[in-house]
Design a protein around this motif. Structure first.
Motif, mmCIF file in Angstrom:
data_model
loop_
_atom_site.group_PDB
_atom_site.id
_atom_site.type_symbol
_atom_site.label_atom_id
_atom_site.label_comp_id
_atom_site.label_asym_id
_atom_site.label_seq_id
_atom_site.Cartn_x
_atom_site.Cartn_y
_atom_site.Cartn_z
ATOM 1 N N ARG A 118 0.809 -1.218 0.000
ATOM 2 C CA ARG A 118 0.000 0.000 0.000
ATOM 3 C C ARG A 118 0.842 1.268 0.000
ATOM 4 N N TRP A 119 1.922 1.289 0.787
ATOM 5 C CA TRP A 119 2.647 2.549 0.988
ATOM 6 C C TRP A 119 4.149 2.454 0.743
ATOM 7 N N GLY A 120 4.653 1.289 0.326
ATOM 8 C CA GLY A 120 6.082 1.162 0.085
ATOM 9 C C GLY A 120 6.872 1.106 1.388
ATOM 10 N N ILE A 121 8.143 1.553 1.335
ATOM 11 C CA ILE A 121 9.021 1.491 2.507
ATOM 12 C C ILE A 121 8.495 2.346 3.650
ATOM 13 N N LYS A 122 7.929 3.501 3.332
ATOM 14 C CA LYS A 122 7.446 4.392 4.397
ATOM 15 C C LYS A 122 6.275 3.790 5.161
ATOM 16 N N GLY A 123 5.675 2.728 4.639
ATOM 17 C CA GLY A 123 4.627 2.036 5.372
ATOM 18 C C GLY A 123 5.113 0.746 5.996
ATOM 19 N N SER A 124 5.974 0.010 5.278
ATOM 20 C CA SER A 124 6.401 -1.305 5.767
ATOM 21 C C SER A 124 7.341 -1.209 6.964
ATOM 22 N N LEU A 125 8.269 -0.245 6.979
ATOM 23 C CA LEU A 125 9.222 -0.141 8.089
ATOM 24 C C LEU A 125 8.542 0.197 9.418
ATOM 25 N N THR A 179 6.389 2.810 -9.247
ATOM 26 C CA THR A 179 7.049 3.763 -10.147
ATOM 27 C C THR A 179 6.906 3.326 -11.598
ATOM 28 N N GLN A 180 7.104 2.033 -11.842
ATOM 29 C CA GLN A 180 6.961 1.524 -13.209
ATOM 30 C C GLN A 180 5.524 1.653 -13.700
ATOM 31 N N ASN A 181 4.569 1.400 -12.803
ATOM 32 C CA ASN A 181 3.163 1.546 -13.187
ATOM 33 C C ASN A 181 2.835 2.991 -13.543
ATOM 34 N N LYS A 183 4.903 5.185 -14.735
ATOM 35 C CA LYS A 183 5.505 5.460 -16.044
ATOM 36 C C LYS A 183 4.650 4.890 -17.170
ATOM 37 N N LEU A 184 4.140 3.671 -16.955
ATOM 38 C CA LEU A 184 3.281 3.064 -17.973
ATOM 39 C C LEU A 184 1.996 3.864 -18.164
ATOM 40 N N LEU A 185 1.425 4.349 -17.041
ATOM 41 C CA LEU A 185 0.217 5.168 -17.143
ATOM 42 C C LEU A 185 0.488 6.467 -17.889
ATOM 43 N N ALA A 186 1.652 7.077 -17.597
ATOM 44 C CA ALA A 186 2.010 8.320 -18.290
ATOM 45 C C ALA A 186 2.181 8.076 -19.783
ATOM 46 N N LEU A 187 2.837 6.970 -20.137
ATOM 47 C CA LEU A 187 2.999 6.636 -21.553
ATOM 48 C C LEU A 187 1.646 6.365 -22.208
ATOM 49 N N SER A 188 0.755 5.703 -21.454
ATOM 50 C CA SER A 188 -0.570 5.407 -21.990
ATOM 51 C C SER A 188 -1.349 6.691 -22.262
ATOM 52 N N ARG A 189 -1.268 7.654 -21.300
ATOM 53 C CA ARG A 189 -1.966 8.930 -21.505
ATOM 54 C C ARG A 189 -1.396 9.667 -22.716
ATOM 55 N N THR A 190 -0.061 9.682 -22.824
ATOM 56 C CA THR A 190 0.569 10.374 -23.944
ATOM 57 C C THR A 190 0.163 9.746 -25.269
#
Length: 398
Positions: A118-125, A179-181, A183-190
């Motif tokens: 859900r939140w990455g490192i800032k949530g898991s730690l 982060t990869q998702n 980027k994929l969303l940004a490419l999809s919008r473009t």
């Protein structure tokens, strides 16, 4: 700062993620029951609390799974609430099943995994640190009360480091995936924007080289016809000029559309006048019996409602003249029960709605969508040989 609204694709991804987490929680709950049942020699420290915590965790897990498939609850603080409940429930299970060698240390990895998703490192730690602290306190307390062999500090340290390392790894992987998702969303919008621009340019060229050229040719031929008239027929000359003006107006509207501007702005308060002009043409130009009834005469409608109603009725009248072969058409608008009710009825040839899925052609579907856009209801009744009756109801304020 206002929250960024997520796209439907992002919302669907979040929902799928939460469903996977819900299934994982159910698996952990069932496994906890299995561990106790497969080892009957292990006596729970608090049997009643142990049974309650284990079975209630199963019920809670199934309830969250149900909500994940039937409700869109995964917004705001719901994820934080379920993560906190997971930590507390697992702590109760560890406490109640008891013993200095409780098998449930591994269960603390579950809220760590869900927090990282859900939140990455800032949530898991933070969740890992809470789990480590809770586990350490429980283990030391259980060891002291049972009088058994004390658990080594090195064991607690190793398990704590294991949990923190696990949190860091899962958090990093989750953030990398997010982060990869993005980027994929940004490419999809473009890609979507580029495709839309290319399609708009294609339509622009088609209209410019096709319809606009045809309309320009039509104007030239009308002017040539008027120039070759041997006798003075003022009525015919006036009709030809009106056709020329209408053609020029159509060309201008197409150019405005291509430029992204509103093609037919409707001045507020002119709905009644516009409808009278439309029906006057049907009477004088086509010889139809065209009736208009508006109650009250001075309709005071919101601009958007007035505009959409005008376009709907105009499209309906166009269909009457083109397809119905009707001799009579009636338009009615009435304010009633906090809304505006409208009908458009003709005595024409009618149509077979079942052949078009009950919705008619493109024009009728566009009329329906215009009414629904302003919160109204649209209905069409027609059958071959029985004419067509279109009704709509639109709520208004005031």
């Amino acid at each position: 700062m206002a929250a960024v609204e997520k796209t439907p694709l992002e919302q669907d991804w979040i929902l799928q993620r939460e469903r996977a987490v819900a299934w994982l929680r159910v698996a952990f709950a069932v496994l906890a029951i299995a561990v106790i049942q497969l080892n009957p020699s292990r006596v729970a420290r608090f049997p009643a609390l142990s049974a309650f915590s284990l079975w209630s965790f199963v019920i809670y897990s199934c309830a969250v799974l149900y909500l994940a498939y039937h409700r869109r609850l995964w917004v705001g603080g719901v994820g934080a609430v379920t993560t906190a409940l997971d930590v507390v429930w697992i702590a109760v299970i560890v406490l109640s099943t008891g013993g200095t060698r409780t098998p449930f240390f591994f269960y603390y990895s579950f809220p760590v995994i869900t927090a990282s998703l859900r939140w990455g490192i800032k949530g898991s730690l933070p969740v890992a640190l809470v789990g480590v602290a809770t586990y350490s306190v429980l283990r030391l307390t259980l060891t002291a009360e049972s009088g058994g062999a004390p658990i080594g500090i090195d064991t607690i340290v190793v398990r704590s480091l294991y949990m923190i390392l696990l949190a860091a790894i899962f958090g990093y992987i989750s953030e990398f995936e997010q982060t990869q998702n993005q980027k994929l969303l940004a490419l999809s919008r473009t890609a979507g924007q580029v495709a839309a621009l290319q399609e708009r340019r294609r339509i622009m060229y088609e209209l410019h080289d096709g319809i606009l050229q045809s309309l320009a040719t039509l104007i030239l031929r009308l002017e040539a016809c008027r120039g070759r008239m041997t006798s003075v027929d003022r009525e015919l000359d006036r009709n030809l000029r009106e056709i020329e003006d209408l053609t020029r107006k159509s060309m201008n509207e197409i150019r405005q559309f291509l430029a992204g501007k509103e093609t037919q702005p409707l001045v507020q308060g002119t709905l009644t006048e516009r409808l009278r002009d439309e029906l006057k043409f049907l009477r004088d130009g086509l010889g139809m019996r065209a009736l208009l009834e508006i109650q009250p005469e001075d309709l005071d409608l919101p601009p958007e409602v007035e505009r959409e109603i005008y376009y709907v009725i105009r499209e309906g009248l166009t269909n009457v003249t083109r397809h119905s072969n009707a001799s009579r058409v009636e338009v009615t608008l009435r304010k009633r029960n906090g809304g505006i009710e409208g009908t458009l009825a003709d005595d024409g040839v009618g149509m077979n709605l079942s052949a078009n899925g009950g919705e008619g052609g493109v024009g009728l579907q566009a009329m329906k969508e215009r009414i629904e856009k302003i919160g109204g209801e649209f209905e069409i009744k027609s059958s071959p040989g029985a004419g067509t009756n279109i009704t709509f109801i639109v709520p208004i304020n005031g």
